[in-house]
Structure formats: C-alpha cells, structure tokens
Design a protein around this motif. Sequence first.
Motif, PDB file in Angstrom:
ATOM      1  N   ILE A 260       0.651  -1.154  -0.031  1.00 20.19           N
ATOM      2  CA  ILE A 260      -0.066   0.134  -0.130  1.00 20.19           C
ATOM      3  C   ILE A 260       0.854   1.189   0.056  1.00 20.19           C
ATOM      4  CG2 ILE A 260      -2.057  -1.105   1.000  1.00 20.19           C
ATOM      5  CD1 ILE A 260      -1.052   0.088   3.918  1.00 20.19           C
ATOM      6  N   LYS A 261       0.208   2.221  -0.542  1.00 22.56           N
ATOM      7  CA  LYS A 261       1.165   3.560  -0.550  1.00 22.56           C
ATOM      8  C   LYS A 261       0.178   4.800  -0.805  1.00 22.56           C
ATOM      9  CE  LYS A 261       3.348   4.714  -4.357  1.00 22.56           C
ATOM     10  NZ  LYS A 261       4.401   4.788  -5.167  1.00 22.56           N
ATOM     11  N   LEU A 262       0.299   5.842   0.101  1.00 24.67           N
ATOM     12  CA  LEU A 262      -0.380   7.035   0.082  1.00 24.67           C
ATOM     13  C   LEU A 262       0.487   8.034  -0.597  1.00 24.67           C
ATOM     14  CD1 LEU A 262      -2.406   7.229   3.682  1.00 24.67           C
ATOM     15  CD2 LEU A 262      -3.293   6.386   1.319  1.00 24.67           C
ATOM     16  N   SER A 263       0.315   8.248  -1.825  1.00 26.48           N
ATOM     17  CA  SER A 263       1.184   8.982  -2.698  1.00 26.48           C
ATOM     18  C   SER A 263       0.697  10.282  -2.822  1.00 26.48           C
ATOM     19  CB  SER A 263       1.482   8.188  -3.923  1.00 26.48           C
ATOM     20  OG  SER A 263       0.260   8.171  -4.812  1.00 26.48           O
ATOM     21  N   GLU A 264      -0.473  10.962  -2.184  1.00 26.60           N
ATOM     22  CA  GLU A 264      -1.032  12.127  -2.612  1.00 26.60           C
ATOM     23  C   GLU A 264      -0.078  13.151  -2.426  1.00 26.60           C
ATOM     24  OE1 GLU A 264      -4.689   9.348  -1.588  1.00 26.60           O
ATOM     25  OE2 GLU A 264      -2.616   9.588  -0.981  1.00 26.60           O
ATOM     26  N   LEU A 265       0.756  13.392  -1.316  1.00 27.00           N
ATOM     27  CA  LEU A 265       1.638  14.320  -0.906  1.00 27.00           C
ATOM     28  C   LEU A 265       2.466  14.711  -2.220  1.00 27.00           C
ATOM     29  CD1 LEU A 265       2.329  14.657   2.913  1.00 27.00           C
ATOM     30  CD2 LEU A 265       1.081  16.273   1.631  1.00 27.00           C
ATOM     31  N   ALA A 266       2.971  13.451  -2.761  1.00 32.41           N
ATOM     32  CA  ALA A 266       4.112  13.791  -3.678  1.00 32.41           C
ATOM     33  C   ALA A 266       3.369  14.263  -5.297  1.00 32.41           C
ATOM     34  CB  ALA A 266       4.495  12.198  -3.973  1.00 32.41           C
ATOM     35  N   ILE A 267       2.143  14.281  -5.228  1.00 28.55           N
ATOM     36  CA  ILE A 267       1.598  14.779  -6.342  1.00 28.55           C
ATOM     37  C   ILE A 267       0.803  16.321  -6.158  1.00 28.55           C
ATOM     38  CG2 ILE A 267       1.171  12.747  -7.721  1.00 28.55           C
ATOM     39  CD1 ILE A 267      -1.722  12.907  -7.049  1.00 28.55           C
ATOM     40  N   GLY A 268       0.970  16.748  -4.909  1.00 28.30           N
ATOM     41  CA  GLY A 268       0.670  18.075  -4.502  1.00 28.30           C
ATOM     42  C   GLY A 268      -0.783  18.415  -3.959  1.00 28.30           C
ATOM     43  N   ILE A 269      -1.305  17.045  -3.472  1.00 32.00           N
ATOM     44  CA  ILE A 269      -2.556  17.074  -2.834  1.00 32.00           C
ATOM     45  C   ILE A 269      -2.346  16.353  -1.421  1.00 32.00           C
ATOM     46  CG2 ILE A 269      -4.149  17.419  -4.737  1.00 32.00           C
ATOM     47  CD1 ILE A 269      -4.683  14.597  -4.754  1.00 32.00           C
ATOM     48  N   GLY A 270      -3.298  15.662  -0.949  1.00 29.86           N
ATOM     49  CA  GLY A 270      -3.209  14.958   0.261  1.00 29.86           C
ATOM     50  C   GLY A 270      -4.382  14.035   0.457  1.00 29.86           C
ATOM     51  N   PRO A 271      -4.379  12.952   1.233  1.00 37.06           N
ATOM     52  CA  PRO A 271      -5.350  11.860   1.342  1.00 37.06           C
ATOM     53  C   PRO A 271      -6.286  12.304   2.307  1.00 37.06           C
ATOM     54  CG  PRO A 271      -3.489  11.238   2.992  1.00 37.06           C
ATOM     55  CD  PRO A 271      -3.014  12.652   2.084  1.00 37.06           C
ATOM     56  N   PHE A 272      -6.922  13.564   1.853  1.00 38.62           N
ATOM     57  CA  PHE A 272      -7.749  14.144   2.966  1.00 38.62           C
ATOM     58  C   PHE A 272      -9.220  13.409   2.938  1.00 38.62           C
ATOM     59  CE2 PHE A 272      -5.027  17.594   1.560  1.00 38.62           C
ATOM     60  CZ  PHE A 272      -4.509  17.878   2.706  1.00 38.62           C
ATOM     61  N   VAL A 273      -9.796  12.985   1.925  1.00 39.17           N
ATOM     62  CA  VAL A 273     -11.153  12.395   1.763  1.00 39.17           C
ATOM     63  C   VAL A 273     -10.900  11.108   2.390  1.00 39.17           C
ATOM     64  CG1 VAL A 273     -12.845  11.413   0.487  1.00 39.17           C
ATOM     65  CG2 VAL A 273     -11.880  13.587  -0.108  1.00 39.17           C
ATOM     66  N   ILE A 274      -9.834  10.249   2.237  1.00 38.55           N
ATOM     67  CA  ILE A 274      -9.813   8.939   2.730  1.00 38.55           C
ATOM     68  C   ILE A 274      -9.422   9.100   4.118  1.00 38.55           C
ATOM     69  CG2 ILE A 274      -9.596   7.875   0.574  1.00 38.55           C
ATOM     70  CD1 ILE A 274      -6.677   7.347   1.250  1.00 38.55           C
ATOM     71  N   GLU A 275      -8.507   9.875   4.594  1.00 38.34           N
ATOM     72  CA  GLU A 275      -7.957   9.829   6.015  1.00 38.34           C
ATOM     73  C   GLU A 275      -8.762   9.347   7.084  1.00 38.34           C
ATOM     74  OE1 GLU A 275      -7.489  10.750  10.002  1.00 38.34           O
ATOM     75  OE2 GLU A 275      -8.625  12.301   8.762  1.00 38.34           O
ATOM     76  N   PRO A 276     -10.126   9.730   7.323  1.00 36.71           N
ATOM     77  CA  PRO A 276     -10.927   9.405   8.638  1.00 36.71           C
ATOM     78  C   PRO A 276     -11.076   7.795   8.351  1.00 36.71           C
ATOM     79  CG  PRO A 276     -11.961  11.073   7.567  1.00 36.71           C
ATOM     80  CD  PRO A 276     -10.789  10.898   6.556  1.00 36.71           C
ATOM     81  N   ALA A 277     -11.224   7.399   7.324  1.00 42.19           N
ATOM     82  CA  ALA A 277     -11.444   5.664   7.015  1.00 42.19           C
ATOM     83  C   ALA A 277      -9.991   4.810   7.265  1.00 42.19           C
ATOM     84  CB  ALA A 277     -11.637   5.200   5.480  1.00 42.19           C
ATOM     85  N   VAL A 278      -8.846   5.485   6.727  1.00 36.77           N
ATOM     86  CA  VAL A 278      -7.587   5.091   6.892  1.00 36.77           C
ATOM     87  C   VAL A 278      -7.158   4.996   8.432  1.00 36.77           C
ATOM     88  CG1 VAL A 278      -5.157   4.894   6.378  1.00 36.77           C
ATOM     89  CG2 VAL A 278      -7.098   5.250   4.585  1.00 36.77           C
ATOM     90  N   SER A 279      -7.278   6.219   9.179  1.00 38.13           N
ATOM     91  CA  SER A 279      -7.266   6.236  10.443  1.00 38.13           C
ATOM     92  C   SER A 279      -7.762   5.593  11.557  1.00 38.13           C
ATOM     93  CB  SER A 279      -7.268   8.085  10.942  1.00 38.13           C
ATOM     94  OG  SER A 279      -6.394   8.694  10.200  1.00 38.13           O
ATOM     95  N   ARG A 280      -9.161   5.412  11.013  1.00 41.29           N
ATOM     96  CA  ARG A 280     -10.178   4.396  11.967  1.00 41.29           C
ATOM     97  C   ARG A 280      -9.484   2.989  12.060  1.00 41.29           C
ATOM     98  NH1 ARG A 280     -13.943   0.983  10.167  1.00 41.29           N
ATOM     99  NH2 ARG A 280     -15.302   0.529  11.246  1.00 41.29           N
ATOM    100  N   LYS A 281      -8.976   2.663  11.054  1.00 36.66           N
ATOM    101  CA  LYS A 281      -8.524   1.182  10.817  1.00 36.66           C
ATOM    102  C   LYS A 281      -6.862   1.147  11.329  1.00 36.66           C
ATOM    103  CE  LYS A 281     -11.038  -2.056   9.114  1.00 36.66           C
ATOM    104  NZ  LYS A 281     -11.137  -2.469   7.686  1.00 36.66           N
ATOM    105  N   ILE A 282      -6.087   1.956  10.928  1.00 36.82           N
ATOM    106  CA  ILE A 282      -4.686   1.689  11.345  1.00 36.82           C
ATOM    107  C   ILE A 282      -4.067   2.700  12.468  1.00 36.82           C
ATOM    108  CG2 ILE A 282      -4.305   0.794   8.932  1.00 36.82           C
ATOM    109  CD1 ILE A 282      -2.572   3.164   8.286  1.00 36.82           C
ATOM    110  N   GLY A 283      -4.937   3.731  12.887  1.00 40.22           N
ATOM    111  CA  GLY A 283      -4.621   4.805  13.775  1.00 40.22           C
ATOM    112  C   GLY A 283      -4.078   5.921  13.154  1.00 40.22           C
ATOM    113  N   LYS A 284      -4.083   7.324  13.729  1.00 40.93           N
ATOM    114  CA  LYS A 284      -3.488   8.484  13.259  1.00 40.93           C
ATOM    115  C   LYS A 284      -1.833   8.395  13.039  1.00 40.93           C
ATOM    116  CE  LYS A 284      -5.961  11.840  13.101  1.00 40.93           C
ATOM    117  NZ  LYS A 284      -6.813  12.447  12.241  1.00 40.93           N
ATOM    118  N   SER A 285      -1.421   7.731  13.817  1.00 37.91           N
ATOM    119  CA  SER A 285       0.105   7.697  13.918  1.00 37.91           C
ATOM    120  C   SER A 285       0.742   7.030  12.653  1.00 37.91           C
ATOM    121  CB  SER A 285       0.915   7.208  15.169  1.00 37.91           C
ATOM    122  OG  SER A 285       2.094   7.040  14.811  1.00 37.91           O
ATOM    123  N   ALA A 286       0.047   5.713  12.232  1.00 46.88           N
ATOM    124  CA  ALA A 286       0.470   5.076  11.188  1.00 46.88           C
ATOM    125  C   ALA A 286      -0.011   5.731   9.911  1.00 46.88           C
ATOM    126  CB  ALA A 286      -0.337   3.605  11.104  1.00 46.88           C
TER     127      ALA A 286
END
Length: 255
Positions: free
Chosen positions: A134-160
């Motif tokens: 898996i990879k969250l590459s959004e910052l590398a293209i100038g945006i960020g994983p803002f929309v999916i962040e709540p779902a990802v953080s809910r599963k793996i935690g904010k730190s991960a």
Amino acid sequence: MAAQNPNGSLTTIIENKIATVEFGHPASNSFPRQLLDSLTSELNVLSANEDVSVIVLRSVGTGAFCAGASFDELLAVSNQEQGTIFFSGFANLINAMRSCSKIIVGRIHGKAVGGGVGIAAACDYAFATVDSSIKLSELAIGIGPFVIEPAVSRKIGKSAMSEMTLSAHEWKNTDWAHQKGLYAKVLQDQVELDIDLAHFTSKLASYNPEALIEMKKVMWEGTAHWDNLLLERAAITGKLVLADFCKNVLSQFKK
C-alpha cells in the motif's frame, strides 16, 4: 447485474446471500468519477436487498487492486467546483460503504494506492495476498489523502496514517498493513485467498442477518458526521489539485 462503459466496468453476482461486486478499469483499476458513482449506487441498492447478507468487494485482473483516482480526470479539472465534485465521488463511496447495512468483505489481491487504500480501509473485513502493498502518494503529487483519511485512521490509527502520508514515495508491505490492522488476513496467493474468502463469507452469510445489520451499526458508531466531513475534505483537495505544482507532477506521471 452488469454495467459496462468506456470508463470502466462494474459487475455484481448474487449467490447464497453473498453479493460479489467487481470493479475494473484498464488503468490499474483506477476510478474515474462515473465508475465511483456506479459503485456507490450499487452498494446503496445492495444495502436494501433482503436477499443479501454479505458483500464481497473485489477488482478485476491479477495486477493492482486499485490505483486510486483517474489521472486523466485529475488533469482535466479546470476549476475548484470541478475538483470538489470529482473528489466528492470518493467521499460518497466511502460513506456508502460506511452506511451500507451489509458487512463488506474486501478482496485485496494486489497493490493499493491512494483512494484504493481508502476503499480497503472502508471494508469491514479485508483479505489480502503477500502482493498487497500500500502507498498514500497524494503529497507527492501536490494534494493529500484528505477524503480517505478518516477511514484509514479509523483502521490503522492516526500515527500509522501520518507515517504513510509523509513517506509518500514509500510502499508499505503487506505485513506492515496486516500488523496495523488494515488487513484481517493475508494469504500467499490469489488461489489461497479465494479458498479462505469463500469459507469465511459462507460462514458469515449463514449468521442471523439482523444480527449482522446491528453489528455493522456498532462497528461504525461515531462516524455519522462523515457525511459532511468527507465532503469538506473533498473541497480541500479540489482546491489543491488546481495548483501548478499538482498539474506539473500529474503530467509527468502520465508521461
């Protein structure tokens, strides 16, 4: 039921109270907006189908599970309204997965990037193979994983989630994703995956459907505000995608 169009494919097969939903796109199973909307609509329909207890969400082929957003459509965004509308597609899909009354089991057979990670995280239970990095590459293209962040953080935690986001060029292997809780079970290959998946979903579909519906509600307690939150996040991304930085990087990626 099946829907075919130039922007991808979507097929649903219902058997023994299990609905298998398969999406596909020639560009590494990425999502143009039309395919996002089709999948969202299909999940809403299945949520109300009394003949379905479990949904298996999978993608076509043996390569990537999902490469996230369509680069072609990202490059075509010319104003903030268009950007917000495009990213609201992912917001609507994740909210449909969250609010769906059926348990959603993910079949993550290969790599997942960006929105693909968000989809895996929004599954209630996810099987993977050793190839499912898996990879969250959004910052590398100038945006960020803002929309999916709540779902990802809910599963793996904010730190991960933060670790993944800031190391935007770095793949996290399947073991890492398993240890962090994104994947419930990891199999050696797709053959083993499908055997375990079939056994698990068959058992799950044999349980009291009302109990499964109530359990789904419990699992997603405290997320009702996502209806608004994810759309707010889509607006943030819709603005960032217009920046020259993002346009230049996307053009290079496409080349």
